[in-house]
Design a protein around this motif. Sequence first.
Motif: not given
Length: 289
Positions: A106, A110, A124, A285
Motif C-alpha cells: 500500500f 497511498m 493506515l 486501488v
Amino acid sequence: MDSKHLRHFVAVAEHSHFTLAAKALHIAQPALSISIKKFEQHLGVELFRREDRKVTLTHEGKVLYEHAKRVLQQLEDAQLAIDELKGLEKGEVRLGAPSMMGSYFFPEIMMAFKMQYPNLKLTLVDAGTGSIKQMLLDGELDFGVINNEDVPEDLEVDPLLDSEMVAVVGKQHPIAQQETITFEQFFDNELVMFQPGYFHRDFIDKKIKQYGKEVQFSFETNLLPVILNIVKHEFAITALLELVTQHEADVVAVPFEERVRLNLALAWRRDGYLSVADRTFIEFVKQYT
C-alpha cells in the motif's frame, strides 16, 4: 473577461516579468504574451508598461489587479466548496491492513493517492484480518484487507491480490538451497511467527493441526522488521507472502511443496455509507491490481 486571462494578468503583475510568469503558469512565454495582448485589446486599455526586460503596471493595470485578485480568490473558494461537498478535499479514508500489505503493497498506492488528493487524510491501521473484520463491522474502518474466504455476509469484497505464501529463510540457511520445502521440514525448524489473528499465522496453525505436529514457536511478534531481522540472522525461519521477499535482499523465499495461494480482498461494510472519497479510493486501488 474570463478567468484564464485574469490568471495570466495576475501572474505577470506579481512576477514583473513575462518569462518568470510563464514558468509559474507552465505555459510558453510567447503564448503568455499573446494572451495578455488579446486581454488588453478586449479591455481597450494598456495594462503593462514594457521597459527593457521588466514590466510594470499602468494605472489601469493597478486598478484591475486589486479586482482580479479578489475574483480569483472567490473562484478558488468556490471550487474548494464544491470539492468539499464531493468529499475529495476534506475527509478521511481509514484502511486496515496486515503488516505485510501495509509495508509492501500500500505505500506506493497511498502516496500516489495523496498526491492526487493532497487534502484528504489517510489513516493506515496495522492489524490481523480477524481484528480488521470486526473493526469494519463496528464502523471503525472504511476499508480493510482480509483473506477472501469465510467472509461475513455483512461485508462486501473486491479481489485485491493473489499471492503465494512461502517459507522465508536467511541466505546462508541450508534450506535456502532447496527448491521446495515440506510442511514437516518447516515445522522441524525454529519458527518466528506473527501472533494469532493474522491470516498467515492462522493458516500455519491449521496446518499444524492437520499434520498433528507439536510446534514450539521460538519467537512471536507482530513487528515485521523484527521477524525479518531474526530470519536474516538465522535464529529462526518464518512464512510470509512472496511479495515481502521481493523487496528484501537478505532473505530467500522457498515455496512449500504443497503450494499455498492466498486470495486477499479489499472489504467494506455492505450496507455502510461510502463517501465520494471512499469510492474514489476503491477505484484508485483497482488501478494497481
